[in-house]
Design an enzyme around this catalytic site. Sequence first.
Site, PDB file in Angstrom:
ATOM      1  N   CYS B  86       0.840  -1.199   0.000  1.00 33.73           N
ATOM      2  CA  CYS B  86       0.000   0.000   0.000  1.00 33.73           C
ATOM      3  C   CYS B  86       0.876   1.252   0.000  1.00 33.73           C
ATOM      4  CB  CYS B  86      -0.967  -0.047   1.181  1.00 33.73           C
ATOM      5  SG  CYS B  86      -2.370   1.067   1.005  1.00 33.73           S
ATOM      6  N   HIS B 207      -3.452  -5.694   1.119  1.00 37.72           N
ATOM      7  CA  HIS B 207      -2.783  -5.880   2.410  1.00 37.72           C
ATOM      8  C   HIS B 207      -2.732  -7.353   2.802  1.00 37.72           C
ATOM      9  CE1 HIS B 207      -2.530  -1.667   3.882  1.00 37.72           C
ATOM     10  NE2 HIS B 207      -3.575  -1.469   3.095  1.00 37.72           N
ATOM     11  N   GLU B 209      -1.045  -8.648   5.103  1.00 40.88           N
ATOM     12  CA  GLU B 209      -0.956  -8.788   6.571  1.00 40.88           C
ATOM     13  C   GLU B 209      -2.354  -8.744   7.197  1.00 40.88           C
ATOM     14  OE1 GLU B 209      -0.587  -6.050   4.969  1.00 40.88           O
ATOM     15  OE2 GLU B 209      -1.116  -4.296   6.180  1.00 40.88           O
TER      16      GLU B 209
END
Lengths: 747, 240
Positions: B86, B207, B209
């Site tokens: 990002c 993302h 994560e």
Amino acid sequence: MTPVSEIDVTVETARELGLTADEYANIVQALGRTPSYTELGIYSVMWSEHCSYKNSILQLKTLPRTSARMLVAMGEENAGVIDVGDGYGVAFKIESHNHPSAVEPFQGAATGVGGILRDIFTMGARPIAALNSLRFGEPDSERTKYLIKGVVHGIGHYGNCFGVPTVAGEVYFDRCYTDNPLVNAMAVGVVRADRMASATAEGPGNPVFIMGSSTGRDGIHGASLLASREFDDETENMRPTVQVGDPFAEKLLLEASLELIEAGVVVGMQDMGAAGISCSTSEMSAKGGVGMTINLDKVPLREADMSAYEIMLSESQERMLVVVQKGREAEAAAICEKWDVPFVQIGEVTEDPHVTVYRHGSLVARVPAISLVLGGEAPVYVREQREPEYLQLTRKPVDNGPTLHQAECTGILKKLLAAPTIASKRWIYEQYDSQVGTNTVIRADGDAAVLRIKELPGKAVAVTTDCNSRYVYLNPHKGGMIAVAEAARNVVCTGALPVAVTNCLNFGNPYDPEVYWQFAEAVRGMGDACRALDTPVTGGNVSFHNESQQHAVYPTPTIGMLGLIDDVDTVVGSSFPASGLAVVLLGTQRADLGGSEYLHTMKERIYGDAPYFDMDEELRLQQLTLQAIRDGLVTNAHDVSEGGLLVALAEMTFGSGVGIDVSISTEHTAGFLFGESQSRIIVGVDVQHVDELRRRCETSRVDVDVIGTTGGSRFVVRNLVDEDVSDLRNVWEGSLPAILSTSIAQV
Amino acid sequence: MNVGVVTFPGSNCDADARWAAGLDGSTVHKLWHKDTSLPTGLDLVILPGGFSYGDYLRTGAIARFSPIMNEVISFANRGGLVMGICNGFQILCEAGLLPGALIRNSDLSFICKDVYLRVENDSTPFTISTGSSSQQPTVLRIPIAHGEGRYTTSDADLRRLEDTGRVVFRYCDPDGTVSETSNPNGSMKNIAGIVNDSGNVLGMMPHPERAANDLIGSADGLTIFRSLAAFVERTTAATV
């Protein structure tokens, strides 16, 4: 020594600042002399409705405010904190930013989010979730669309950049909010119980620092003049009283604040929101039974020529007042330098319990701290109450409508699914980062959101905001009870035990006896429900003067509810997850269209009583449902609220697309199908568990009706509706984008 | 694997990246934007998501000048693994480690939702364990959250990216079809993630994560961290 005054002060000056002649006389008495202009400014903000709660405190004291789980008492600190075990607490609070958002929607909403986040992290808690409760006029005017877009953009801008997930909220649309939208922001944080910071100044000689952004001319008199009066032709001119937000500065302030607290150098800390330096210095001093001397020449300013009055009243955002342990200043400064956060000593704590302020070497204010604050000598008023006349008009029986057949029933269902208040809020919530922090287990679109607590493996919290203000308008006592009960029910539907409440009480002008009656009755209803549910009120805020042209908004006591989950694996969502489940209605079916979205959408009128509600019945239902979820008997749960039974059933099919086939055993009148009588929850149940659930319902005296099964891709209510789930979902999903995505000129 | 996660002022996914990177037992180091050296033995540097310096000038434009970026650039030039997520992707483009830029989403709004990604190249260090193939491309469900994620670059660069297989992830439908409706932000050719020439620097807008545990919606992002761990293990074994 008498403080220097920039201009001569008279009772007229006091009136211009929003104080009454009596209040001015009390100030003169408290000081034993005429106040300086700066002192008068300080009193005007501290004794404003917004800071002093002078017209609401007597009612608020009737609310239940204690529980074994509360780590701080109501109103003692910036936010309530609930013990979640293993040495951790959850801090949470809701606050309004209605008036600023009406005048400047983007900055108004953004700084509303910023303010409530500071309330959480000033206590040492790291924010893990943000919620918001929004109310606008019908989205058919250009101005309302402008307000919606500005508010949503402002909330997203601030929360996304700061890095807190916006996980839940509610959005209602009603004509009464056209001029005066409501923007209530809530935040939730996690704190180690032994690392909580207090907003208390202690230890004479300890240095007082200002930390964060420099002080400018924005927001002067935001609390006292803008928030404490009604909207009129002058309101547009008040735009300069709206603060400007900087979420990046707030993010740095968060990290620096938590690191200071962690390092153990902080004696006390308070954020600067309403009334800026005036409020933080006097409240921290009063709470510690001490005073402060403040040298305004040290305050970093955006414009060098700002007067003492302007500096004391500025509501510039992203600032904190920090009392540091003497001798540990360098350690504190190093932490702030690491985060590039300005950190400047502006004074020190004194034994003398006055707030003493200097500017350009001259004394400009010397005020007993206790004389300024709530719980000290700030005024407290008993206000006149009178039952409103409109109730004579609204209190009339509502019939249940004719028996409905398929075409007609399907048409009504689609109309309700497209009604802005019921329609999917995806257009709004997809603009909010709902996942940062990697704790979001459920992002709510109606019921409650669930956040895991990383520090406590297996544990989670459920949070929601709720208030159906139409019910409160029609019957403030019952409506206040329902707001609390429904918030609790939403939390229960995820598998959480409701434990505590924060509230945001949005009402009209408290000097109007009819408005004050609504306020007192609604608070009484909330108190009754909070006692029954054992969910004390931990804090919150009051916003009066939500009216324009003698027209108050519906009384809107927004409830923020916190629920606890001991085993996150037991959490359930609202959508039917699979085919072959039994669809079970828990609670009693009653025909009751009072105050319903059906009346609003189909008849364009709101009348009758608030819908049927019985506290004992509600409690039995919630306890039964919670235990059934914890024991793994149900796969999903959703309560029946706006739009009634058929809307609730439809909403439960949209998430997964799994259809249902159900029969309604009562009469097929609008009253039964679309009425909003309370205390009903629909659950999905594995067929093997149906008998067990029935047994439990019998023991708990909760009505139970197995109305059908899940499966296929059609939404079938025998003899009433037979549609593709995807068609109904398109109606529900398509409504707000169609209304809002039309390009509009800025108003 | 030894992972370092950089914190810039305004990073807000740094803690999430550290959490996800550590799930498989990797050692995770906090790196500070003012640092002028990297810990020895580092295998991977992550530039996390967020709003570095508020993104007030242009996304990633100021972070690119942080002292640590000199170290990250030399680390990458030495063949070290770098992943920008990002805002991290935006910083890598500003730093010249990846071609192109991320501009305002086509509908001008911030968008946060789950999207589907088709793994276009399974031979990069970031994708070797995804089990993707040209016959049966793997589809990952991973969230996006950005206002400026519309990948854009020159025609020449785009051709080079495509011709050399450097487009690693493309926005697609749940079944893997790359279509206009599956493109959330107007990115050229539905591009969600790319690698540099040498294949050791990845930038991606979604993302991973945030998709590291089923409890929070998806565990598909873990395959990227697992690929990296497998790659590092393989390389280490080869060197020994």
